[in-house]
Write a protein that holds these residues in place. Structure first.
Motif, PDB file in Angstrom:
ATOM      1  N   ILE A  12     -40.246 -18.232 -24.969  1.00  0.00           N
ATOM      2  CA  ILE A  12     -38.811 -17.827 -25.553  1.00  0.00           C
ATOM      3  C   ILE A  12     -38.767 -18.927 -26.857  1.00  0.00           C
ATOM      4  O   ILE A  12     -38.106 -18.456 -27.763  1.00  0.00           O
ATOM      5  N   ALA A  13     -38.906 -20.086 -26.614  1.00  0.00           N
ATOM      6  CA  ALA A  13     -38.454 -21.339 -27.187  1.00  0.00           C
ATOM      7  C   ALA A  13     -39.281 -21.255 -28.704  1.00  0.00           C
ATOM      8  O   ALA A  13     -39.043 -21.394 -29.914  1.00  0.00           O
TER       9      ALA A  13
ATOM     10  N   LYS B  60     -38.224 -18.147 -30.875  1.00  0.00           N
ATOM     11  CA  LYS B  60     -37.041 -18.595 -31.377  1.00  0.00           C
ATOM     12  C   LYS B  60     -37.382 -19.509 -32.838  1.00  0.00           C
ATOM     13  O   LYS B  60     -36.726 -19.354 -33.678  1.00  0.00           O
ATOM     14  N   SER B  61     -37.811 -20.676 -32.163  1.00  0.00           N
ATOM     15  CA  SER B  61     -38.171 -21.416 -33.264  1.00  0.00           C
ATOM     16  C   SER B  61     -39.057 -20.957 -34.514  1.00  0.00           C
ATOM     17  O   SER B  61     -38.987 -21.445 -35.725  1.00  0.00           O
TER      18      SER B  61
ATOM     19  N   GLU C 122     -34.860 -20.562 -35.662  1.00  0.00           N
ATOM     20  CA  GLU C 122     -33.471 -20.678 -34.916  1.00  0.00           C
ATOM     21  C   GLU C 122     -33.766 -21.849 -34.008  1.00  0.00           C
ATOM     22  O   GLU C 122     -34.821 -22.254 -33.442  1.00  0.00           O
TER      23      GLU C 122
ATOM     24  N   HIS D 283     -43.486 -26.173 -29.146  1.00  0.00           N
ATOM     25  CA  HIS D 283     -43.371 -25.511 -28.049  1.00  0.00           C
ATOM     26  C   HIS D 283     -44.399 -25.014 -27.231  1.00  0.00           C
ATOM     27  O   HIS D 283     -44.498 -25.195 -25.846  1.00  0.00           O
TER      28      HIS D 283
ATOM     29  N   GLN E  22     -36.968 -29.707 -32.789  1.00  0.00           N
ATOM     30  CA  GLN E  22     -37.602 -28.890 -31.766  1.00  0.00           C
ATOM     31  C   GLN E  22     -38.583 -29.573 -31.135  1.00  0.00           C
ATOM     32  O   GLN E  22     -38.639 -29.372 -29.940  1.00  0.00           O
TER      33      GLN E  22
ATOM     34  N   GLU F 164     -36.651 -31.638 -28.620  1.00  0.00           N
ATOM     35  CA  GLU F 164     -36.356 -30.527 -27.574  1.00  0.00           C
ATOM     36  C   GLU F 164     -37.364 -30.090 -26.460  1.00  0.00           C
ATOM     37  O   GLU F 164     -37.347 -30.207 -25.110  1.00  0.00           O
TER      38      GLU F 164
ATOM     39  N   PRO G 105     -27.039 -27.076 -32.063  1.00  0.00           N
ATOM     40  CA  PRO G 105     -28.108 -27.032 -32.930  1.00  0.00           C
ATOM     41  C   PRO G 105     -27.824 -27.389 -34.384  1.00  0.00           C
ATOM     42  O   PRO G 105     -26.629 -27.245 -34.701  1.00  0.00           O
TER      43      PRO G 105
ATOM     44  N   TYR H  16     -33.466 -23.782 -30.923  1.00  0.00           N
ATOM     45  CA  TYR H  16     -33.529 -23.356 -29.477  1.00  0.00           C
ATOM     46  C   TYR H  16     -33.413 -24.598 -28.508  1.00  0.00           C
ATOM     47  O   TYR H  16     -33.766 -25.843 -28.790  1.00  0.00           O
ATOM     48  N   ARG H  17     -32.289 -24.438 -27.701  1.00  0.00           N
ATOM     49  CA  ARG H  17     -31.894 -25.413 -26.624  1.00  0.00           C
ATOM     50  C   ARG H  17     -32.305 -24.850 -25.280  1.00  0.00           C
ATOM     51  O   ARG H  17     -31.843 -23.871 -25.024  1.00  0.00           O
ATOM     52  N   TYR H  18     -33.239 -25.619 -24.498  1.00  0.00           N
ATOM     53  CA  TYR H  18     -33.533 -25.165 -23.211  1.00  0.00           C
ATOM     54  C   TYR H  18     -32.393 -25.215 -22.435  1.00  0.00           C
ATOM     55  O   TYR H  18     -31.527 -26.420 -22.453  1.00  0.00           O
TER      56      TYR H  18
END
Length: 127
Positions: free
Chosen positions: A106-107, A110-111, A115, A32, A62, A65, A13, A117-119
């Motif tokens: 979840i993403a 987190k974002s 934060e 997301h 993001q 991602e 990240p 996030y990486r899948y």
């Protein structure tokens, strides 16, 4: 030489000392969550709008991602559709939909917290 030498890890990240601004976190959250409803179209639009602005690095990262994950989900749905002729695709398609829903939520959380996030299993086609 071990068998794991050729395996590539996902990119780390982006390292920032300061948290992402609130508007960038909101746009990342939207990228997301739009993936749930619009598949790859929503994250693609957010990425295309923000990709040239260097000050919006968090949104750019993001959105890419989310776009990569939605492309992966689209490929998985296409494979499930092809497998419906052998009946196993009908069982796998709801599973892919649930995985998409859970990982996108979840993403998004987190974002929204700032934060990156990486899948866990996204094909990184857009770099």
């Amino acid at each position: 030489m071990s068998e794991f030498d050729n395996v590539t890890a996902p990119p780390p990240p982006p390292s920032t000392t300061e948290p992402a601004p609130s508007d960038q976190r909101t746009m990342a959250l939207a990228a997301h969550l739009l993936g749930i409803f619009t598949w790859f179209i929503g994250p693609l639009i957010i990425w295309l709008v923000n990709k040239d602005d260097a000050s919006k690095g968090f949104v750019n990262d993001q959105a890419k991602e989310a776009l990569n994950f939605q492309i992966t989900i689209t490929i998985a749905f296409f494979i499930c559709f092809l497998l419906t002729f052998v009946l196993i695709g009908a069982l796998l398609m709801p599973l892919v939909g649930i995985v998409n829903l859970v990982f996108c939520i979840i993403a998004a959380v987190k974002s929204n917290n700032g934060e990156a996030y990486r899948y866990p299993f996204a094909l990184r086609l857009v770099k």
